[in-house]
Design a protein around this motif. Structure first.
Motif, PDB file in Angstrom:
ATOM      1  N   LEU A  43       0.816  -1.223   0.000  1.00 42.81           N
ATOM      2  CA  LEU A  43       0.000   0.000   0.000  1.00 42.81           C
ATOM      3  C   LEU A  43       0.846   1.269   0.000  1.00 42.81           C
ATOM      4  N   ILE A  44       1.987   1.215   0.622  1.00 41.30           N
ATOM      5  CA  ILE A  44       2.868   2.386   0.657  1.00 41.30           C
ATOM      6  C   ILE A  44       3.209   2.825  -0.762  1.00 41.30           C
ATOM      7  N   TYR A  45       3.383   1.862  -1.653  1.00 40.18           N
ATOM      8  CA  TYR A  45       3.704   2.195  -3.032  1.00 40.18           C
ATOM      9  C   TYR A  45       2.530   2.858  -3.762  1.00 40.18           C
ATOM     10  N   VAL A  46       1.299   2.588  -3.328  1.00 43.70           N
ATOM     11  CA  VAL A  46       0.155   3.303  -3.895  1.00 43.70           C
ATOM     12  C   VAL A  46       0.302   4.793  -3.575  1.00 43.70           C
ATOM     13  N   GLY A  47       0.722   5.091  -2.342  1.00 41.35           N
ATOM     14  CA  GLY A  47       0.969   6.488  -1.981  1.00 41.35           C
ATOM     15  C   GLY A  47       2.033   7.112  -2.866  1.00 41.35           C
ATOM     16  N   PHE A  48       3.113   6.382  -3.110  1.00 41.49           N
ATOM     17  CA  PHE A  48       4.139   6.893  -4.024  1.00 41.49           C
ATOM     18  C   PHE A  48       3.563   7.100  -5.424  1.00 41.49           C
ATOM     19  N   GLY A  49       2.702   6.167  -5.852  1.00 44.94           N
ATOM     20  CA  GLY A  49       2.080   6.301  -7.166  1.00 44.94           C
ATOM     21  C   GLY A  49       1.232   7.554  -7.273  1.00 44.94           C
ATOM     22  N   VAL A  50       0.519   7.878  -6.203  1.00 44.59           N
ATOM     23  CA  VAL A  50      -0.280   9.108  -6.180  1.00 44.59           C
ATOM     24  C   VAL A  50       0.634  10.321  -6.349  1.00 44.59           C
ATOM     25  N   PHE A  51       1.758  10.312  -5.646  1.00 45.59           N
ATOM     26  CA  PHE A  51       2.702  11.431  -5.758  1.00 45.59           C
ATOM     27  C   PHE A  51       3.322  11.521  -7.148  1.00 45.59           C
ATOM     28  N   SER A  52       3.330  10.419  -7.877  1.00 44.75           N
ATOM     29  CA  SER A  52       3.894  10.448  -9.232  1.00 44.75           C
ATOM     30  C   SER A  52       3.014  11.261 -10.176  1.00 44.75           C
ATOM     31  N   GLY A  53       1.726  11.333  -9.852  1.00 48.39           N
ATOM     32  CA  GLY A  53       0.792  12.045 -10.720  1.00 48.39           C
ATOM     33  C   GLY A  53       0.390  11.245 -11.947  1.00 48.39           C
ATOM     34  N   SER A  54       0.770   9.989 -12.000  1.00 47.09           N
ATOM     35  CA  SER A  54       0.502   9.142 -13.159  1.00 47.09           C
ATOM     36  C   SER A  54      -0.553   8.096 -12.821  1.00 47.09           C
ATOM     37  N   LEU A  55      -1.650   8.112 -13.561  1.00 43.16           N
ATOM     38  CA  LEU A  55      -2.689   7.103 -13.363  1.00 43.16           C
ATOM     39  C   LEU A  55      -2.134   5.707 -13.624  1.00 43.16           C
ATOM     40  N   GLY A  56      -1.242   5.589 -14.601  1.00 44.63           N
ATOM     41  CA  GLY A  56      -0.634   4.296 -14.894  1.00 44.63           C
ATOM     42  C   GLY A  56       0.118   3.734 -13.705  1.00 44.63           C
ATOM     43  N   TRP A  57       0.886   4.582 -13.024  1.00 42.07           N
ATOM     44  CA  TRP A  57       1.620   4.119 -11.846  1.00 42.07           C
ATOM     45  C   TRP A  57       0.672   3.798 -10.702  1.00 42.07           C
ATOM     46  N   ILE A  58      -0.365   4.595 -10.538  1.00 39.78           N
ATOM     47  CA  ILE A  58      -1.327   4.312  -9.465  1.00 39.78           C
ATOM     48  C   ILE A  58      -1.949   2.939  -9.685  1.00 39.78           C
ATOM     49  N   LEU A  59      -2.376   2.670 -10.909  1.00 39.50           N
ATOM     50  CA  LEU A  59      -2.989   1.372 -11.211  1.00 39.50           C
ATOM     51  C   LEU A  59      -1.993   0.228 -11.057  1.00 39.50           C
ATOM     52  N   THR A  60      -0.752   0.471 -11.438  1.00 39.18           N
ATOM     53  CA  THR A  60       0.295  -0.548 -11.258  1.00 39.18           C
ATOM     54  C   THR A  60       0.466  -0.870  -9.783  1.00 39.18           C
ATOM     55  N   GLU A  61       0.500   0.174  -8.955  1.00 41.30           N
ATOM     56  CA  GLU A  61       0.695  -0.034  -7.514  1.00 41.30           C
ATOM     57  C   GLU A  61      -0.517  -0.714  -6.881  1.00 41.30           C
ATOM     58  N   VAL A  62      -1.715  -0.390  -7.343  1.00 42.89           N
ATOM     59  CA  VAL A  62      -2.917  -1.071  -6.841  1.00 42.89           C
ATOM     60  C   VAL A  62      -2.865  -2.550  -7.216  1.00 42.89           C
ATOM     61  N   ALA A  63      -2.383  -2.852  -8.418  1.00 44.98           N
ATOM     62  CA  ALA A  63      -2.218  -4.260  -8.819  1.00 44.98           C
ATOM     63  C   ALA A  63      -1.237  -4.962  -7.882  1.00 44.98           C
ATOM     64  N   GLY A  64      -0.191  -4.256  -7.471  1.00 45.64           N
ATOM     65  CA  GLY A  64       0.759  -4.829  -6.519  1.00 45.64           C
ATOM     66  C   GLY A  64       0.107  -5.157  -5.191  1.00 45.64           C
TER      67      GLY A  64
END
Length: 131
Positions: A43-64
């Motif tokens: 879940l911590i990586y979802v937070g990092f994904g949010v900070f990235s500003g990229s929907l692709g990264w957010i979805l990748t982190e949610v998959a993780g």
């Protein structure tokens, strides 16, 4: 040298986590805390994904989170070996997916997580062999 220092810090944090988990009194309760910890690590990586500003990264982190939640669930319902596998594989998420080119994940965090994850995996392996 800095990388080694960050990994060692992760190991010390893992020792603290394990000492806290061991206070629960039974291995079944330990496994629950370790399983929750695995999902939180993802879940911590979802937070990092949010900070990235990229929907692709957010979805990748949610998959993780989904992937590691499956390991956590199997670790609780089937065998603690799934917990060990989840923690042992998590460094692939830390360093394999979030190499030094992903600027939204701090490099020190990646290295610290590698130490933390592998130490927790080793602890779970030890407990599984010991039971």
């Amino acid at each position: 040298m800095r990388t080694l220092f960050e990994i060692v810090i992760g190991i010390f944090l893992a020792i603290g986590f394990i000492l806290l988990v061991r206070r629960s009194g039974s291995y079944a309760r330990e496994k629950l805390s370790i399983a929750i910890g695995l999902v939180v690590a993802a879940l911590i990586y979802v937070g990092f994904g949010v900070f990235s500003g990229s929907l692709g990264w957010i979805l990748t982190e949610v998959a993780g989170v989904a992937i590691y939640a499956v390991f956590a669930w199997l670790g609780l319902k089937k065998s603690g070996w799934f917990l060990a596998a989840g923690w042992a594989l998590h460094p692939l998420w830390d360093a394999g997916l979030h190499d030094y080119s992903t600027e939204f994940v701090p490099h020190w965090y990646i290295n610290g997580c590698i130490g933390f994850d592998l130490f927790v995996a080793a602890y779970v392996i030890f407990r599984e062999i010991k039971k």
